[in-house]
Design an enzyme around this catalytic site. Structure first.
Site, PDB file in Angstrom:
ATOM      1  N   GLY A  48       0.928  -1.136   0.004  1.00 14.08           N
ATOM      2  CA  GLY A  48      -0.069   0.036  -0.088  1.00 14.08           C
ATOM      3  C   GLY A  48       0.749   1.369  -0.227  1.00 14.08           C
ATOM      4  O   GLY A  48       2.077   1.043  -0.281  1.00 14.08           O
ATOM      5  N   GLY A  53       5.779   4.382  -8.601  1.00 12.55           N
ATOM      6  CA  GLY A  53       6.276   3.115  -9.048  1.00 12.55           C
ATOM      7  C   GLY A  53       5.233   1.743  -8.949  1.00 12.55           C
ATOM      8  O   GLY A  53       5.239   0.891  -9.802  1.00 12.55           O
ATOM      9  N   HIS A  54       4.392   1.863  -7.899  1.00 11.46           N
ATOM     10  CA  HIS A  54       3.425   0.942  -8.075  1.00 11.46           C
ATOM     11  C   HIS A  54       2.329   1.003  -9.007  1.00 11.46           C
ATOM     12  O   HIS A  54       1.860  -0.138  -9.805  1.00 11.46           O
ATOM     13  CB  HIS A  54       2.438   0.951  -6.742  1.00 11.46           C
ATOM     14  CG  HIS A  54       3.239   0.808  -5.396  1.00 11.46           C
ATOM     15  ND1 HIS A  54       3.315   2.094  -4.544  1.00 11.46           N
ATOM     16  CD2 HIS A  54       3.623  -0.145  -4.760  1.00 11.46           C
ATOM     17  CE1 HIS A  54       3.899   1.639  -3.370  1.00 11.46           C
ATOM     18  NE2 HIS A  54       4.214   0.201  -3.651  1.00 11.46           N
ATOM     19  N   GLY A 174       8.913  -5.067  -8.471  1.00 14.84           N
ATOM     20  CA  GLY A 174       9.704  -3.876  -9.079  1.00 14.84           C
ATOM     21  C   GLY A 174      11.083  -4.420  -8.924  1.00 14.84           C
ATOM     22  O   GLY A 174      11.572  -5.237  -8.027  1.00 14.84           O
ATOM     23  N   LEU A 211      11.290   5.969  -6.220  1.00 14.24           N
ATOM     24  CA  LEU A 211      10.366   6.167  -5.463  1.00 14.24           C
ATOM     25  C   LEU A 211       9.972   4.947  -4.618  1.00 14.24           C
ATOM     26  O   LEU A 211      10.429   3.942  -4.771  1.00 14.24           O
ATOM     27  CB  LEU A 211       9.144   6.060  -6.357  1.00 14.24           C
ATOM     28  CG  LEU A 211       8.889   7.031  -7.301  1.00 14.24           C
ATOM     29  CD1 LEU A 211       7.557   7.398  -8.154  1.00 14.24           C
ATOM     30  CD2 LEU A 211       9.025   8.713  -6.813  1.00 14.24           C
ATOM     31  N   SER A 212       9.753   5.279  -3.452  1.00 14.77           N
ATOM     32  CA  SER A 212       9.597   4.500  -2.321  1.00 14.77           C
ATOM     33  C   SER A 212       8.548   4.948  -1.335  1.00 14.77           C
ATOM     34  O   SER A 212       8.419   5.990  -1.053  1.00 14.77           O
ATOM     35  CB  SER A 212      10.894   4.024  -1.479  1.00 14.77           C
ATOM     36  OG  SER A 212      10.728   3.774  -0.370  1.00 14.77           O
TER      37      SER A 212
HETATM   38  N1  LIG Z   1      10.402   2.993  -7.458  1.00 13.35           N
HETATM   39  C1  LIG Z   1       9.661   1.919  -7.976  1.00 13.35           C
HETATM   40  N2  LIG Z   1       9.833   1.212  -9.249  1.00 13.35           N
HETATM   41  C2  LIG Z   1       9.137   0.089  -9.301  1.00 13.35           C
HETATM   42  N3  LIG Z   1       8.881  -0.636  -8.382  1.00 13.35           N
HETATM   43  C3  LIG Z   1       8.810  -0.263  -7.463  1.00 13.35           C
HETATM   44  C4  LIG Z   1       9.115   0.807  -7.106  1.00 13.35           C
HETATM   45  N4  LIG Z   1       9.088   0.892  -5.652  1.00 13.35           N
HETATM   46  C5  LIG Z   1       8.311  -0.073  -5.143  1.00 13.35           C
HETATM   47  N5  LIG Z   1       8.229  -0.946  -6.113  1.00 13.35           N
HETATM   48  C6  LIG Z   1       7.704  -2.414  -6.227  1.00 13.35           C
HETATM   49  O1  LIG Z   1       6.258  -2.245  -5.762  1.00 13.35           O
HETATM   50  C7  LIG Z   1       6.112  -3.428  -5.083  1.00 13.35           C
HETATM   51  C8  LIG Z   1       5.405  -3.085  -3.714  1.00 13.35           C
HETATM   52  O2  LIG Z   1       6.387  -2.495  -2.949  1.00 13.35           O
HETATM   53  P1  LIG Z   1       6.077  -1.763  -1.680  1.00 13.35           P
HETATM   54  O3  LIG Z   1       4.697  -1.806  -1.448  1.00 13.35           O
HETATM   55  O4  LIG Z   1       6.910  -2.385  -0.533  1.00 13.35           O
HETATM   56  O5  LIG Z   1       6.601  -0.195  -1.889  1.00 13.35           O
HETATM   57  P2  LIG Z   1       8.035   0.396  -1.691  1.00 13.35           P
HETATM   58  O6  LIG Z   1       7.638   1.630  -2.262  1.00 13.35           O
HETATM   59  O7  LIG Z   1       8.930  -0.432  -2.256  1.00 13.35           O
HETATM   60  O8  LIG Z   1       7.860   0.683  -0.126  1.00 13.35           O
HETATM   61  P3  LIG Z   1       9.148   0.676   0.860  1.00 13.35           P
HETATM   62  O9  LIG Z   1      10.322   0.717  -0.002  1.00 13.35           O
HETATM   63  O10 LIG Z   1       9.015   1.790   1.739  1.00 13.35           O
HETATM   64  O11 LIG Z   1       8.984  -0.901   1.290  1.00 13.35           O
HETATM   65  C9  LIG Z   1       7.266  -4.255  -5.017  1.00 13.35           C
HETATM   66  O12 LIG Z   1       7.417  -5.072  -5.977  1.00 13.35           O
HETATM   67  C10 LIG Z   1       8.227  -3.203  -5.185  1.00 13.35           C
HETATM   68  O13 LIG Z   1       9.758  -3.585  -5.928  1.00 13.35           O
END
Ligand SMILES: Nc1ncnc2c1ncn2[C@@H]1O[C@H](COP(=O)(O)OP(=O)(O)OP(=O)(O)O)[C@@H](O)[C@H]1O
Ligand SMILES: CC(C)(CO)[C@@H](O)C(=O)[O-]
Ligand code: BAL
Length: 311
Positions: A48, A53-54, A174, A211-212
């Site tokens: 969530g 990115g998601h 991702g 993005l995160s």
């Molecule tokens: N910047 C991004 N580009 C592509 N895919 C992404 C990116 N950020 C997250 N994802 C992918 O989205 C999916 C869900 O990730 P998640 O919900 O943990 O988000 P996140 O942004 O990675 O959160 P966090 O890094 O804070 O845990 C994973 O497969 C992750 O690799």
């Protein structure tokens, strides 16, 4: 994928239980089959707090599948730090709005008791030596907990055996979480999951920060400082593209000039196994393929990133 790829721009169905999920998937697959052709099912697992990115994962999965499930579950088992788990952003209503625009059919947002009915699992998955290095070294147990939930999600969203339609099943992850991706691929093979694991490129800000969901905890000053990760990776990428010696220590030195950023690792590895590449990076011109893995702490936020070299 059939021509009638389902309806878009509709509120997705939000389901909370495994039974509801299974029934909703069967219902959608049968409807696709009634319109002719085989059916394809895509799953995008997330925790969530959705960002672009998601959305890129969801857009890729949407384009490739008749039926699209997105799961939202903050999996306590993969957190080694209780404070990190408590403050992890939870924004379900906003996430569902994003997923409606992105065309998801079903959102699976279970309570912990649905995923772990008897509490912490007795039977565990072991991410082995690979799960103990890089992210696993700083977050003990993280990858075992991640595999536990991904194994369950892949299982819960599998096209039901009772479904009269042959369905191709794919799950999307991702490349930002490179180690996670390698481990999930390995688990799917080791456990004979009938699913194709698909990877989607990293989405960054215009300045280059991956993005995160946790980026929202960075102050503007910290976010600016964090760009050293992108600069350092690019420095090495330029040398790799020119087949020069990489001098990885030059990139590591950039971090020493950023007091807000504490580098954890900056490693060149084999993209498939994540084994460190053994060569003299001061003397040997770079040829072949590698993956540069980076992790750094900025304030309370752990950032990871990576870039392929030699492609
Ligand atoms: N910047 C991004 N580009 C592509 N895919 C992404 C990116 N950020 C997250 N994802 C992918 O989205 C999916 C869900 O990730 P998640 O919900 O943990 O988000 P996140 O942004 O990675 O959160 P966090 O890094 O804070 O845990 C994973 O497969 C992750 O690799
Ligand atoms: C794959 C995942 C959804 C499992 O909780 C998580 O690790 C993530 O979001 O990367
Ligand atoms: N995307 C990685 C999930 C985690 O940090 O736990």
């Amino acid at each position: 994928m059939s021509n009638d790829a389902g309806k878009r721009n509709q509120e997705p169905l939000v389901v909370r239980t495994a039974l509801e999920l299974s029934a909703a998937i069967a219902d959608r697959l049968v409807r696709v089959a009634a319109a002719g052709g085989t059916a394809t099912l895509g799953l995008v697992p997330t925790m969530g707090a959705l960002h672009s990115g998601h959305e890129s994962l969801v857009a890729t999965a949407r384009a490739q599948n008749d039926v699209l499930v997105v799961s939202i579950f903050v999996n306590e088992l993969q957190f080694n730090d209780a404070a990190d788990f408590e403050r992890y952003p939870r924004t379900l209503d906003a996430d569902v709005r994003i997923l409606a625009r992105a065309g998801a059919d079903i959102v699976f947002a279970p309570e912990p008791g649905e995923v772990y009915p008897d509490g912490r699992p007795l039977v565990k998955l072991d991410s082995g030596a690979l799960g103990a290095k890089f992210e696993g070294a700083s977050r003990p147990g993280h990858f075992d907990g991640m595999l536990a939930v991904v194994a369950k999600l892949l299982h819960l969203a599998m096209p039901p055996a009772s479904c009269p339609v042959p369905a191709r099943y794919s799950a999307y992850f991702g490349q930002k979480d490179a180690q996670q991706l390698v481990l999930i691929n390995r688990m799917a093979k080791d456990l004979n999951y009938p699913v194709e694991i698909c990877s989607v490129p990293i989405i960054r800000t215009a300045e280059g920060l991956a993005l995160s969901s946790r980026n929202q905890f960075l102050t503007p000053e910290q976010a600016e400082a964090a760009l050293v990760i992108f600069r350092a990776m690019n420095m090495i990428k330029v040398r790799a593209d020119r087949h020069e010696p990489l001098f990885l220590e030059d990139a590591v030195a950039l971090f020493e000039e950023e007091p807000l950023v504490e580098l954890d690792y900056f490693e060149l590895v084999d993209p498939n196994t994540l084994q460190e590449l053994a060569f003299n990076c001061r003397e040997t011109p770079f040829t072949g393929e590698g993956l540069l893995l980076v992790a750094a702490k900025v304030g309370q936020v752990r950032l990871i990133d990576n870039t392929p070299l030699g492609y």
